[in-house]
Design a protein around this motif. Sequence first.
Motif, PDB file in Angstrom:
ATOM      1  N   ASP A   1       0.862  -1.179   0.000  1.00 51.40           N
ATOM      2  CA  ASP A   1       0.000   0.000   0.000  1.00 51.40           C
ATOM      3  C   ASP A   1       0.901   1.232   0.000  1.00 51.40           C
ATOM      4  O   ASP A   1       1.407   1.646   1.043  1.00 51.40           O
ATOM      5  CB  ASP A   1      -0.904  -0.012   1.231  1.00 51.40           C
ATOM      6  CG  ASP A   1      -1.925   1.129   1.239  1.00 51.40           C
ATOM      7  OD1 ASP A   1      -1.677   2.140   0.556  1.00 51.40           O
ATOM      8  OD2 ASP A   1      -2.934   1.012   1.951  1.00 51.40           O
TER       9      ASP A   1
ATOM     10  N   HIS B   1       1.564  -0.843 -13.590  1.00 55.91           N
ATOM     11  CA  HIS B   1       0.877  -2.064 -14.017  1.00 55.91           C
ATOM     12  C   HIS B   1       0.392  -1.972 -15.464  1.00 55.91           C
ATOM     13  O   HIS B   1       0.188  -3.003 -16.110  1.00 55.91           O
ATOM     14  CB  HIS B   1      -0.297  -2.352 -13.080  1.00 55.91           C
ATOM     15  CG  HIS B   1       0.117  -2.472 -11.629  1.00 55.91           C
ATOM     16  ND1 HIS B   1       1.006  -3.424 -11.206  1.00 55.91           N
ATOM     17  CD2 HIS B   1      -0.212  -1.745 -10.532  1.00 55.91           C
ATOM     18  CE1 HIS B   1       1.199  -3.296  -9.896  1.00 55.91           C
ATOM     19  NE2 HIS B   1       0.479  -2.288  -9.471  1.00 55.91           N
TER      20      HIS B   1
ATOM     21  N   HIS C   1      -1.360  11.982 -16.348  1.00 58.21           N
ATOM     22  CA  HIS C   1      -0.706  11.829 -15.044  1.00 58.21           C
ATOM     23  C   HIS C   1       0.523  12.710 -14.839  1.00 58.21           C
ATOM     24  O   HIS C   1       1.034  12.784 -13.712  1.00 58.21           O
ATOM     25  CB  HIS C   1      -0.287  10.365 -14.852  1.00 58.21           C
ATOM     26  CG  HIS C   1      -1.427   9.403 -14.900  1.00 58.21           C
ATOM     27  ND1 HIS C   1      -2.353   9.281 -13.880  1.00 58.21           N
ATOM     28  CD2 HIS C   1      -1.804   8.513 -15.859  1.00 58.21           C
ATOM     29  CE1 HIS C   1      -3.237   8.351 -14.194  1.00 58.21           C
ATOM     30  NE2 HIS C   1      -2.936   7.886 -15.396  1.00 58.21           N
TER      31      HIS C   1
ATOM     32  N   VAL D   1       2.436   6.993  -4.954  1.00 58.58           N
ATOM     33  CA  VAL D   1       1.187   6.292  -5.283  1.00 58.58           C
ATOM     34  C   VAL D   1       0.995   6.219  -6.793  1.00 58.58           C
ATOM     35  O   VAL D   1       0.653   5.166  -7.343  1.00 58.58           O
ATOM     36  CB  VAL D   1      -0.013   6.994  -4.616  1.00 58.58           C
ATOM     37  CG1 VAL D   1      -1.331   6.438  -5.142  1.00 58.58           C
ATOM     38  CG2 VAL D   1       0.056   6.829  -3.095  1.00 58.58           C
ATOM     39  N   LYS D   2       1.232   7.340  -7.478  1.00 56.95           N
ATOM     40  CA  LYS D   2       1.029   7.383  -8.931  1.00 56.95           C
ATOM     41  C   LYS D   2       1.907   6.375  -9.658  1.00 56.95           C
ATOM     42  O   LYS D   2       1.457   5.626 -10.525  1.00 56.95           O
ATOM     43  CB  LYS D   2       1.305   8.791  -9.468  1.00 56.95           C
ATOM     44  CG  LYS D   2       0.107   9.716  -9.459  1.00 56.95           C
ATOM     45  CD  LYS D   2       0.429  10.986 -10.203  1.00 56.95           C
ATOM     46  CE  LYS D   2      -0.779  11.909 -10.277  1.00 56.95           C
ATOM     47  NZ  LYS D   2      -0.473  13.135 -11.057  1.00 56.95           N
TER      48      LYS D   2
ATOM     49  N   THR E   1       3.325   3.668  -8.648  1.00 60.15           N
ATOM     50  CA  THR E   1       3.002   2.266  -8.382  1.00 60.15           C
ATOM     51  C   THR E   1       1.663   1.870  -8.983  1.00 60.15           C
ATOM     52  O   THR E   1       1.419   0.683  -9.214  1.00 60.15           O
ATOM     53  CB  THR E   1       2.999   1.987  -6.868  1.00 60.15           C
ATOM     54  OG1 THR E   1       2.129   2.911  -6.198  1.00 60.15           O
ATOM     55  CG2 THR E   1       4.403   2.122  -6.294  1.00 60.15           C
ATOM     56  N   GLU E   2       0.813   2.851  -9.253  1.00 59.37           N
ATOM     57  CA  GLU E   2      -0.462   2.557  -9.931  1.00 59.37           C
ATOM     58  C   GLU E   2      -0.263   2.439 -11.445  1.00 59.37           C
ATOM     59  O   GLU E   2      -0.788   1.519 -12.087  1.00 59.37           O
ATOM     60  CB  GLU E   2      -1.486   3.648  -9.628  1.00 59.37           C
ATOM     61  CG  GLU E   2      -2.040   3.608  -8.213  1.00 59.37           C
ATOM     62  CD  GLU E   2      -3.019   4.731  -7.941  1.00 59.37           C
ATOM     63  OE1 GLU E   2      -3.712   4.655  -6.906  1.00 59.37           O
ATOM     64  OE2 GLU E   2      -3.087   5.681  -8.751  1.00 59.37           O
ATOM     65  N   ILE E   3       0.499   3.354 -12.013  1.00 60.93           N
ATOM     66  CA  ILE E   3       0.675   3.374 -13.469  1.00 60.93           C
ATOM     67  C   ILE E   3       1.514   2.209 -13.970  1.00 60.93           C
ATOM     68  O   ILE E   3       1.308   1.709 -15.077  1.00 60.93           O
ATOM     69  CB  ILE E   3       1.324   4.705 -13.902  1.00 60.93           C
ATOM     70  CG1 ILE E   3       0.459   5.893 -13.503  1.00 60.93           C
ATOM     71  CG2 ILE E   3       1.535   4.740 -15.413  1.00 60.93           C
ATOM     72  CD1 ILE E   3       1.133   7.225 -13.714  1.00 60.93           C
TER      73      ILE E   3
ATOM     74  N   SER F   1       0.300   4.346  -0.412  1.00 59.90           N
ATOM     75  CA  SER F   1      -0.209   5.471   0.370  1.00 59.90           C
ATOM     76  C   SER F   1       0.119   5.294   1.843  1.00 59.90           C
ATOM     77  O   SER F   1       0.520   6.249   2.534  1.00 59.90           O
ATOM     78  CB  SER F   1      -1.726   5.593   0.180  1.00 59.90           C
ATOM     79  OG  SER F   1      -2.241   6.654   0.951  1.00 59.90           O
TER      80      SER F   1
END
Length: 441
Positions: free
Chosen positions: A287, A313, A331, A306-307, A309-311, A289
């Motif tokens: 996580d 994928h 982004h 956060v960005k 680790t989200e992008i 965040s």
Amino acid sequence: MISMLASQEPTGKLGPEPWLTAPETVRVFAALQRDGADVRFVGGCVRDALAHKHVSDIDIGTPDPPNRVMALLAADGIKTVPTGIDHGTVTAVIDKHTFEITTLRCDVETDGRRAVVAYTEDWIVDSSRRDFTINALSATPDGDIYDYHDGIPDLAHGKVRFIGRADARIEEDHLRILRYFRFYGHYGRPPADVAAFNACRKHAEKLREISAERIRHEVLRILMAPDPADVFLLMKNAHVLDEVLPEAGNIGRLRATAWLATRALVLDGLHPDPVRRLGASLSADADASAVGSRLRLSNRESDRLVKMTEIVHALREPLSESATRRLVHMHGGEAVADATILAWAERLAEVAKLPSDETGARRKMLETALAWKSPTFPIGGTDAQALGLERGPQIGKALRSVEDWWAASGFSADRDACLAHLQKAIQDMSTQKSQKKDNDK
């Protein structure tokens, strides 16, 4: 802690250094030595000069107490700031140059987090309260080096060693556990000092008593080591990583990320970055965040973590240039550059050598993320209202529809074309609304 063989004479000599003879440095020393005090450079500036590293901070030691230091500097018109007056430290400021000046000290009482100190005039006593041998060096304005704990040979051989008993030094200040790994990462060479490593492992749980801000400071500096993955592995073996960053389970990606940004690629805007390396180290189920919150990252740093680790994928396979630009528009270039490097590093952690076409495609993606600037969307909410759409969520929906079309067109459509497409989108929404009413009857 004090060696019975500690030499009272200088045992080395600094080579020519611009900061050593800079006018601002000479002026500060002249003021501090007005009454004949034995004033010296201490700590990092001496160590880094010997290690042929860039010297950014200049620390000075003096036997004079802080009030006398401030009086001597003021007499020469030098501005002073009592930055750490309770521990004997004041900062001298000349133009944009700063010098941290600390009175020689000895520890009277310690509790693992803070120390009560007393002033001394003994350089050997002062040096003995420092953490590592390589940090206990001092040098005169002429460059004569005093080394009471064999820091010079330790520095030459990449040996990071506590002064005295490692257990005792960690008991005095638990943060020294993380400081050990930081200095090992920047100055050490394997194998790690056995006594130091064992003491860090033994006392690892005591890091729970240290503030998040101090842990964050050390973790980010550890991540800036030339090979942070090796340091993290050492920390993991000492159970230290479990205490400060248990989410760091992707050591292979961290290693490849550091390699890409320092040795494999030379691109404008690409440089070693601790937040990116932090993101690289996190396991897939971490996580981000929560990590940012626990480490007390700034809002900007946490959002960035956060960005990326989200992008990442979405970047398992390389994207075309147009798709990369759309992602940058959504982004921001920094987030896409971070995620591109992490996705690339993930692949390198799996396959040591990638196909040349994939390498070229990923490099092109990174170049685009670093250099391409997203144009400004030429229409906004007032335009939607002017075309008859009432204020509310429908405006956002209509604008997003047009913006997606505009991005898909390569951001080439001008304002008039976007307005025309917006008008069509509003008409379509009105038609859909009417049809829904008819269906509900």
